[in-house]
Enzyme design. Structure first.
Site, PDB file in Angstrom:
ATOM      1  N   ASN A   1       0.847  -1.062   0.092  1.00 35.50           N
ATOM      2  CA  ASN A   1      -0.059   0.018  -0.069  1.00 35.50           C
ATOM      3  C   ASN A   1       0.873   1.438   0.105  1.00 35.50           C
ATOM      4  OD1 ASN A   1      -2.772   1.480   0.750  1.00 35.50           O
ATOM      5  ND2 ASN A   1      -1.132   2.243   2.334  1.00 35.50           N
ATOM      6  N   GLU A   2       0.603   2.226  -1.062  1.00 36.43           N
ATOM      7  CA  GLU A   2       1.016   3.267  -0.872  1.00 36.43           C
ATOM      8  C   GLU A   2       2.686   3.527  -0.717  1.00 36.43           C
ATOM      9  OE1 GLU A   2      -0.923   6.233   1.674  1.00 36.43           O
ATOM     10  OE2 GLU A   2      -2.650   5.653   0.748  1.00 36.43           O
TER      11      GLU A   2
ATOM     12  N   ASN B   1      -5.619   4.667  -4.422  1.00 37.67           N
ATOM     13  CA  ASN B   1      -6.253   5.619  -3.172  1.00 37.67           C
ATOM     14  C   ASN B   1      -6.367   6.894  -3.664  1.00 37.67           C
ATOM     15  OD1 ASN B   1      -5.712   2.997  -2.126  1.00 37.67           O
ATOM     16  ND2 ASN B   1      -4.060   3.503  -0.992  1.00 37.67           N
TER      17      ASN B   1
ATOM     18  N   TYR C   1      -8.216  15.583   0.177  1.00 31.95           N
ATOM     19  CA  TYR C   1      -6.812  16.152   0.423  1.00 31.95           C
ATOM     20  C   TYR C   1      -6.497  17.142  -0.814  1.00 31.95           C
ATOM     21  CZ  TYR C   1      -6.129  12.536   3.973  1.00 31.95           C
ATOM     22  OH  TYR C   1      -6.177  12.085   5.183  1.00 31.95           O
TER      23      TYR C   1
ATOM     24  N   TRP D   1     -12.738   4.126   2.285  1.00 28.99           N
ATOM     25  CA  TRP D   1     -12.016   4.343   3.495  1.00 28.99           C
ATOM     26  C   TRP D   1     -12.653   5.009   4.427  1.00 28.99           C
ATOM     27  CZ3 TRP D   1      -7.549   2.023   4.747  1.00 28.99           C
ATOM     28  CH2 TRP D   1      -7.016   2.141   5.849  1.00 28.99           C
TER      29      TRP D   1
ATOM     30  N   LYS E   1     -12.583   8.834   9.265  1.00 27.95           N
ATOM     31  CA  LYS E   1     -12.915   8.847   7.981  1.00 27.95           C
ATOM     32  C   LYS E   1     -14.158   7.604   8.063  1.00 27.95           C
ATOM     33  CE  LYS E   1      -9.254  10.552   5.345  1.00 27.95           C
ATOM     34  NZ  LYS E   1      -8.044  10.571   6.243  1.00 27.95           N
TER      35      LYS E   1
END
Length: 692
Positions: free
Chosen positions: A426-427, A478, A484, A563, A584
Site C-alpha cells: 500500500n502506497e 487510493n 486532500y 476508507w 473517516k
C-alpha cells in the site's frame, strides 16, 4: 444435606477440571488426533525491559496479572500526541506438561518481534506482527514439574521488519490467542509458515463436478519409521459425505517429511456464491497408522468457486459479474487496541451486512483467523494484504522478512473461499528500482504459491502509471479528490482517462473517503481542511454522494473500497473531534453511531427499507431556514414539520429526498420523514430546537 453435599462435590470437581493440567496419555493422537488448549488466563505482564525474566526462577510477583489477548497500547495509542509506548513487554505463566507426542506453542498474532523461552530454553524468535506462528516446545517441557513460559514482545521500530510506517497505531503485545497444540509424533506439518498443513487446491469447478487436490506435508518427529496412510473426506451441510479418498500405506522415516496429495471429486457441487449463498463444505484429512489409529486430524473449510478480474467486465464470481461494494477494515477497538474479542469481530460483520457491504480490504495487514472465518460464513469477498506500507529498507533482511510475511499470509488463509485477492502493499512513496524489484519478486511468490488468485496493489503518491503499479494482476488506487486535493467531480474523469491510457489493465478504487465527526454540523459546508479540528458530518455525506454517483456508472472497475468502515486509532493525528483518531469511518470508533453516509450506502446497496433523516443529531439550531434531506430507497417520501406536511412527496429513485428552505419555529420542532417501501410505511423522526 445430601443435595447440598452433591452440589459442593460438583463445584469441587468442576474447579479441579478447570485448573488441572492436561492428563498424561500414550499420545495426543490416540483419541482425537490433535487437541488444543487455550492459554487465556494466568499471565503476568511487565511493560518494559526485564533482565533475567526468561529464567524460570525469576520473581514476577510484582507484575500485573492479565489475560490474553492483551495489548499495552489500548489507551496511550488512541489519545493523540504520537507518543504511545513502543518497546519491549514481557509475559510469563506456568504451563501444563502433557506426556507423549509433541507439544507446540501457537501464537495467533503478537506485535512485532516475539521471542519465546520455556524453562529458560530459547525456542525461537518471530518477526512480524500479524501472522500465526508456532514453536515446538516438546523437548523444553519437564513432565511432572512446573514449566515456565516466558515471552518477550517488542513493537519497537525495526528497519528489517515491515511496516516501517503507517497511518495507524501499531499496538504492541500478545493481542491474539495463545494456545498449546498437542499432536502425535507423526502429524501434518505445524511449522509450515503457521499454516494448517492441509491445502485444498481447486483444480476444476463446473456445475457437473469439482476436482480438488488435498495437499499435505506429513512429518515424522519420532526416531523410527512410521507406516501410515492419509484418509480424506468432504462433508456437506448436514455432515453427509460427498467425497472421500485414501492413499496407499507410506513409510515415513524418523525425522523425515513427505508431501502427499489426495484427489477428491464432488459431483454436482454447490458453489460458494458470496453473500447470495456462502455455502461451504468441510474437508477433513486424517493420518492413520496400519492399526487404524488416528494420529492426526485437520479440518478446513472448502468453498468451491471461481473468481476473475477483468479490465472490461470488472469482477466475476463463478462466471457472473458482481459489483464489489467494499470497505477498508482495521482491527482495533477503544481502550483495548488490537486485543479484540470474537464477539466484537462478529458485531463488525453484522454492521457491515446491515449496510450492504459484500467485500472488505483488511487494511493494511493480515487479520486474525476469526475475520476470515466470518467472511467465509457471511459471503464477503476479501482483499488481504501484507504490511508493505510507505517505506522500505533496501536490505536482504527486509526483503526476506516481507517475503516470509507474504508466504505466511497465503498459507494460513489458502483455504478460505472468501479470500479473493492477495495484496502486495500500500502506497509505497518511491518508484525506485529497489521497490520495483521487490514488488516483482513478491508477485512471483504469489504466482508460485497460489496461481488461482490474482495479486493486487494499492497505489498513491506516485504517478498513476509508475513502475510500481505494473507488477500485480490488478491495481487499485487510493484517491481522495475533494478531501486532500481537488474536487469531488474529478473522480470520474480521472478513472476514464486512466482506463483509456491502459485499457487492458484491471482497475479498482482501493480507498476513498472523508473525515466526519458525528457531533459537528454545518449546512452545505463548502470545504473542509483535513488537518483541522472541524469535520462536519454533512461534508462526508456530500463526498460519498458524489463518489458513489460516479462509481456506479463504471461497472468495469473490479472493485471500490470505502476508507473506512469504522473510525480507528492513529495516534499521530490531531483532527476532527478527537485527537489520535482517523475519523473517516462510516461508523464511530465505539460502533455506537452510524454516520449519515452509512445510510446513503445502505439505501444504494441493499433492498432493506431505508428512510433516514439526515443531520438528525444536529438538535440545536440557530437558523430558521434549513434544507431537510433524507436518504431513502422508498418509492416516495413525505416530510412533516410539527405535524404539517411540507410540499409534495418526493421520489426516492435517486436515493436522496430534499426539501429546501424549510422554516423552523422558535423552540422544539418535530421533523418527520416517512415513506413506503413494498407497500409498508417507514418513518424517521428528530426534534430540532431553534434557539432565539
Amino acid at each position: 444435606m445430601r443435595k447440598a453435599a452433591r452440589l459442593l462435590l460438583l463445584l469441587v470437581v468442576t474447579a479441579l477440571a478447570l485448573t488441572a493440567p492436561v492428563p498424561a496419555q500414550a499420545g495426543p493422537g490416540t483419541a482425537h488426533g490433535r487437541s488444543v488448549l487455550g492459554l487465556h488466563s494466568g499471565w503476568s505482564f511487565h511493560r518494559g525491559e526485564a533482565p533475567g525474566a526468561a529464567e524460570p526462577g525469576f520473581d514476577d510477583s510484582g507484575w500485573d496479572r492479565v489475560t490474553v489477548p492483551h495489548s499495552w497500547n489500548g489507551r496511550d495509542g488512541q489519545d493523540g500526541g504520537n507518543d504511545y509506548y513502543r518497546g519491549p513487554g514481557w509475559y510469563r505463566r506456568t504451563l501444563p506438561a502433557p506426556t507423549g507426542g509433541r507439544v507446540w506453542l501457537q501464537f495467533d498474532g503478537a506485535n512485532t518481534t516475539t521471542t519465546v523461552w520455556v524453562n529458560g530454553r530459547l525456542l525461537g524468535e518471530h518477526k512480524g506482527g500479524y501472522a500465526r506462528f508456532r514453536f515446538d516446545a516438546t523437548e523444553a517441557l519437564r513432565p511432572g514439574r512446573d514449566n515456565v513460559l516466558a515471552v518477550r514482545v517488542s513493537n519497537a521500530p525495526d528497519p528489517d521488519v515491515a511496516p516501517l510506517s503507517g497511518d495507524f497505531t501499531l499496538h504492541g503485545g500478545l493481542y491474539r490467542e495463545v494456545a498449546l497444540v498437542l499432536t502425535d509424533a507423526v502429524h501434518l506439518d505445524l511449522l509450515d509458515h503457521g499454516g494448517p498443513g492441509l491445502y485444498l487446491r481447486q483444480q476444476r469447478v463446473t456445475p457437473e463436478s469439482a476436482t480438488v487436490a488435498a495437499s499435505t506435508k506429513l512429518v515424522n518427529d519420532s526416531r523410527s519409521t512410521a507406516r501410515v496412510r492419509l484418509r480424506a473426506t468432504v462433508t456437506g451441510a448436514f455432515g453427509e459425505v460427498v467425497a472421500r479418498g485414501q492413499s496407499s500405506v507410506r513409510a515415513v522415516g524418523g525425522g523425515q517429511a513427505v508431501d502427499l496429495a489426495l484427489p477428491l471429486t464432488i459431483v454436482r457441487p454447490r458453489l460458494w456464491q458470496g453473500r447470495a449463498d456462502p455455502f461451504r463444505y468441510q474437508a477433513t484429512v486424517e493420518v492413520v497408522d496400519t492399526g487404524g489409529r488416528v494420529l492426526d486430524r485437520v479440518s478446513q473449510p472448502l468453498g468451491l468457486r471461481t473468481a476473475e478480474v477483468s479490465a472490461t467486465d470488472g469482477f466475476a464470481l463463478n462466471g457472473k459479474q458482481l459489483p464489489v461494494h467494499g470497505v477498508n477494515l482495521h482491527q482495533d477497538r477503544p481502550d483495548v487496541g488490537w486485543a479484540v474479542t470474537p464477539a466484537q469481530h462478529a458485531e463488525d460483520f453484522r454492521i457491515m451486512r446491515e449496510m450492504g457491504v459484500n467485500a472488505i480490504r483488511t487494511a493494511h495487514y493480515q487479520h486474525g483467523e476469526t475475520v476470515y472465518e466470518l467472511a467465509d460464513r457471511h459471503g464477503f469477498l476479501v482483499w488481504t494484504e501484507i504490511p508493505l506500507i510507505n517505506l522500505t529498507t533496501d536490505s536482504p533482511a527486509f526483503r526476506a522478512n516481507i517475503e516470509t510475511q507474504l508466504r505466511e499470509m497465503i498459507r494460513q488463509n489458502f483455504n478460505h473461499p472468501s479470500v479473493v485477492w492477495w495484496g502486495l502493499g500500500n502506497e509505497l512513496w518511491h518508484d525506485s528500482p529497489a521497490n520495483n524489484a521487490l514488488l516483482d519478486r513478491l508477485a512471483s511468490v504469489v504466482r508460485a504459491e497460489d496461481p488461482s488468485r490474482p495479486s493486487a496493489y494499492a497505489s498513491c503518491c506516485v504517478s498513476d502509471r509508475a513502475g510500481i503499479t505494473q507488477h500485480t494482476d490488478g491495481i487499485g488506487y487510493n484517491k481522495y479528490f475533494g478531501w486532500y486535493t481537488g474536487t469531488f467531480a474529478e473522480l470520474g474523469p480521472w478513472a476514464d482517462q486512466l482506463r483509456a491510457a491502459d485499457p487492458a489493465r484491471p482497475l479498482a478504487l482501493s480507498e476513498y473517503g472523508a473525515g466526519a465527526s458525528a457531533f459537528q454540523h454545518q449546512e452545505n459546508p463548502p470545504s473542509v481542511v483535513p488537518a483541522s479540528r472541524w469535520h462536519p458530518e454533512q461534508y462526508q455525506s456530500a463526498y460519498h454522494e458524489a463518489y458513489w454517483s460516479q462509481l456506479r456508472q463504471r461497472r468495469w472497475l473490479w472493485g471500490s473500497f470505502v476508507w473506512a468502515m469504522f473510525d480507528f486509532a492513529s495516534d499521530s493525528r490531531d483532527e476532527g473531534d478527537h485527537p489520535g483518531r482517523n475519523d473517516k469511518g462510516l461508523v464511530t470508533y465505539d460502533r455506537g453511531i452510524r454516520k449519515d453516509a452509512f445510510y446513503w450506502y445502505q439505501a444504494n446497496w441493499t433492498d432493506t427499507p431505508v428512510v433516514h433523516l439526515n443531520s438528525k443529531r444536529w438538535t440545536s439550531r440557530t437558523a430558521a431556514s434549513t434544507t431537510v434531506r433524507a436518504y431513502t430507497n422508498a418509492e416516495t417520501v413525505t416530510l412533516r414539520v410539527n405535524g404539517r406536511q411540507v410540499g409534495e412527496p418526493v421520489s426516492g429513485a435517486n436515493r436522496v429526498a430534499e426539501w429546501p428552505e424549510v422554516l423552523l419555529r422558535p423552540g422544539p420542532n418535530t421533523v418527520e420523514v416517512s415513506g413506503f417501501k413494498n407497500g409498508r410505511p417507514h418513518t424517521d423522526t428528530a426534534v430540532w430546537t431553534l434557539r432565539e
